[in-house]
Scaffold this active site. Structure first.
Site, PDB file in Angstrom:
ATOM      1  N   GLU A 175       0.842  -1.206   0.000  1.00 32.87           N
ATOM      2  CA  GLU A 175       0.000   0.000   0.000  1.00 32.87           C
ATOM      3  C   GLU A 175       0.875   1.253   0.000  1.00 32.87           C
ATOM      4  O   GLU A 175       0.548   2.251  -0.653  1.00 32.87           O
ATOM      5  CB  GLU A 175      -0.912   0.022   1.227  1.00 32.87           C
ATOM      6  CG  GLU A 175      -1.975  -1.051   1.218  1.00 32.87           C
ATOM      7  CD  GLU A 175      -2.845  -0.961   2.447  1.00 32.87           C
ATOM      8  OE1 GLU A 175      -3.988  -0.486   2.307  1.00 32.87           O
ATOM      9  OE2 GLU A 175      -2.380  -1.354   3.548  1.00 32.87           O
ATOM     10  N   LYS A 187     -11.661   4.608   1.814  1.00 32.05           N
ATOM     11  CA  LYS A 187     -10.535   3.869   1.237  1.00 32.05           C
ATOM     12  C   LYS A 187     -11.120   2.777   0.332  1.00 32.05           C
ATOM     13  O   LYS A 187     -11.178   1.604   0.702  1.00 32.05           O
ATOM     14  CB  LYS A 187      -9.669   3.277   2.356  1.00 32.05           C
ATOM     15  CG  LYS A 187      -8.372   2.669   1.886  1.00 32.05           C
ATOM     16  CD  LYS A 187      -7.532   2.242   3.093  1.00 32.05           C
ATOM     17  CE  LYS A 187      -6.244   1.591   2.647  1.00 32.05           C
ATOM     18  NZ  LYS A 187      -5.415   1.175   3.792  1.00 32.05           N
TER      19      LYS A 187
END
Length: 125
Positions: A26, A103
């Site tokens: 990420e 997200k």
């Protein structure tokens, strides 16, 4: 004078690239985050003067929020939301701020539409 519940500025769906997350991938590739911010404040002065100086300039607010999302990575979107709240409350006219961090590309091994955290903070007086 404190803000009435009806006095709000809402910025919805602000998109920015960030490198937040618990996993190394990420941080490495980054992903899009979506921010919603609601500011509660007294908008009477701006309504009377018709002057942007008497309100929160939402374009400038958007720039500051994007800078946080694109800035220093954090593990949790809770931490990111807290940092964004600090930006919203930096203007002394804001009594209450609510920030939602979405997200949509979160590493969840199932089909989902969104993951979001919403936090609200009131100015300490």
């Amino acid at each position: 004078m404190s803000a009435t519940p009806a006095d709000r500025i809402q910025l919805t769906g602000l998109r920015a690239q960030g490198r937040h997350g618990v996993y190394d991938f990420e941080r490495a590739r980054g992903q899009e985050f979506v921010v919603d911010a609601v500011l509660e404040l007294d908008l009477t002065p701006a309504a009377r003067t018709d002057d942007v100086a008497d309100t929160v300039h939402y374009g400038e607010l958007a720039e500051r929020l994007v800078a946080v999302v694109a800035g220093e990575p954090v593990d949790l979107i809770e931490t990111l939301a807290d940092r964004l709240l600090a930006v919203c409350l930096a203007d002394p006219r804001v009594d209450v701020a609510t920030v939602t961090v979405h997200k949509p590309e979160a590493p969840v091994p199932h089909t989902f539409s969104d993951v979001a955290v919403t936090m609200t903070r009131r100015r300490a007086r």
